[in-house]
Design an enzyme around this catalytic site. Structure first.
Site, PDB file in Angstrom:
ATOM      1  N   GLU A  45       0.835  -1.254   0.231  1.00 59.45           N
ATOM      2  CA  GLU A  45       0.020  -0.165  -0.132  1.00 59.45           C
ATOM      3  C   GLU A  45       0.845   1.068  -0.245  1.00 59.45           C
ATOM      4  OE1 GLU A  45      -3.216   2.594   2.352  1.00 59.45           O
ATOM      5  OE2 GLU A  45      -2.266   0.684   3.480  1.00 59.45           O
ATOM      6  N   ASP A  70       5.071   4.781   3.309  1.00 59.11           N
ATOM      7  CA  ASP A  70       5.436   6.185   3.777  1.00 59.11           C
ATOM      8  C   ASP A  70       6.497   6.510   4.083  1.00 59.11           C
ATOM      9  OD1 ASP A  70       3.886   8.957   4.499  1.00 59.11           O
ATOM     10  OD2 ASP A  70       2.110   8.351   4.204  1.00 59.11           O
ATOM     11  N   ASP A 119      -2.304  11.853  -2.429  1.00 55.23           N
ATOM     12  CA  ASP A 119      -2.616  13.557  -2.519  1.00 55.23           C
ATOM     13  C   ASP A 119      -2.641  13.995  -4.264  1.00 55.23           C
ATOM     14  OD1 ASP A 119      -2.343  15.883  -2.883  1.00 55.23           O
ATOM     15  OD2 ASP A 119      -0.141  16.092  -1.460  1.00 55.23           O
ATOM     16  N   ASP A 155     -11.063   9.792  -3.313  1.00 54.72           N
ATOM     17  CA  ASP A 155     -12.283  11.249  -3.666  1.00 54.72           C
ATOM     18  C   ASP A 155     -11.673  11.463  -5.040  1.00 54.72           C
ATOM     19  OD1 ASP A 155     -10.513  12.176  -1.886  1.00 54.72           O
ATOM     20  OD2 ASP A 155     -11.291  13.636  -1.803  1.00 54.72           O
TER      21      ASP A 155
END
Length: 216
Positions: A45, A70, A119, A155
């Site tokens: 991920e 990350d 982002d 989104d």
């Protein structure tokens, strides 16, 4: 830097399920065997944030290995701590810049990639920083097994449209495309995993986009 961030940085340095920068290098090409001590598929991920999706995927699929990536260690802390507290052995975290992915994973070592609510980098000048730009897709092609799936859940309508456009331009294989996941026939137990921010988006009646494709 706040005290909580400093505390979390210090704590993740003691977590066995978190690797950072230099100490991730020895696992290149050997994550399943040397880190997870098995020969199961490896799933990433990217821009995992607090690792909610990574941890939930690991719960659903104990027969696979999951690595959340990350650069912000204070975010990774939450997912790593949850995995330790719940004794979830098939999840790990790697604190690196995603643009350096090929330095930490071997050729065709990864079976699948998830990109969840990254982002969107909306400015045209920042296109190369989008995680689905051709620049990043080329990196994924090096570490993904042939036919390995890439999943984008977002989104952001513009990022979704941009990615679908690149998939078509580059002649990639598109398997699923929807602009409204939860009112589509594609919803599954996996796609029903909802992060903290996704729940907020849904409360605000935002639609959730989803793409699944492969690079060859």
């Amino acid at each position: 830097m706040g005290k909580d961030k400093l505390k979390r940085f210090a704590e993740i340095a003691t977590f066995d399920n978190v690797k950072q920068l230099e100490d991730g290098l020895p696992y290149q090409g050997k994550w399943a065997a040397d880190f997870f001590k098995n020969d199961n598929p490896v799933v990433l991920e990217l821009a995992c944030g607090k690792g909610e999706y990574t941890v939930n995927l690991a719960r659903l699929f104990p027969e696979k290995n999951f690595i959340g990536i990350d650069y912000k260690g204070n975010r990774i802390w939450r997912g790593a701590k949850t995995a330790i507290e719940e004794n979830i052995p098939n999840v790990g975290f790697l604190r690196i810049q995603i643009e350096n992915l090929t330095d930490y994973f071997g050729r065709h070592e990864v079976d699948e990639i998830w990109i969840t609510f990254p982002d969107p980098q909306p400015q045209i000048s920042r296109e190369k920083k989008r995680l689905t730009s051709p620049r990043f897709l080329e990196k994924y092609k090096q570490v993904l097994k042939p036919g390995g799936l890439i999943n984008l859940k977002t989104d952001n309508d513009d990022l979704h449209a941009y990615t679908a456009e690149k998939v078509e331009e580059l002649g990639l294989k598109l398997y699923v495309k929807t602009e409204d996941l939860y009112h589509s026939p594609f919803t599954t137990e996996v796609l029903n995993i909802k992060t903290y921010y996704e729940k907020k988006y849904l409360q605000d009646n935002k639609n959730i986009n989803y793409l699944q494709f492969s690079l060859e």
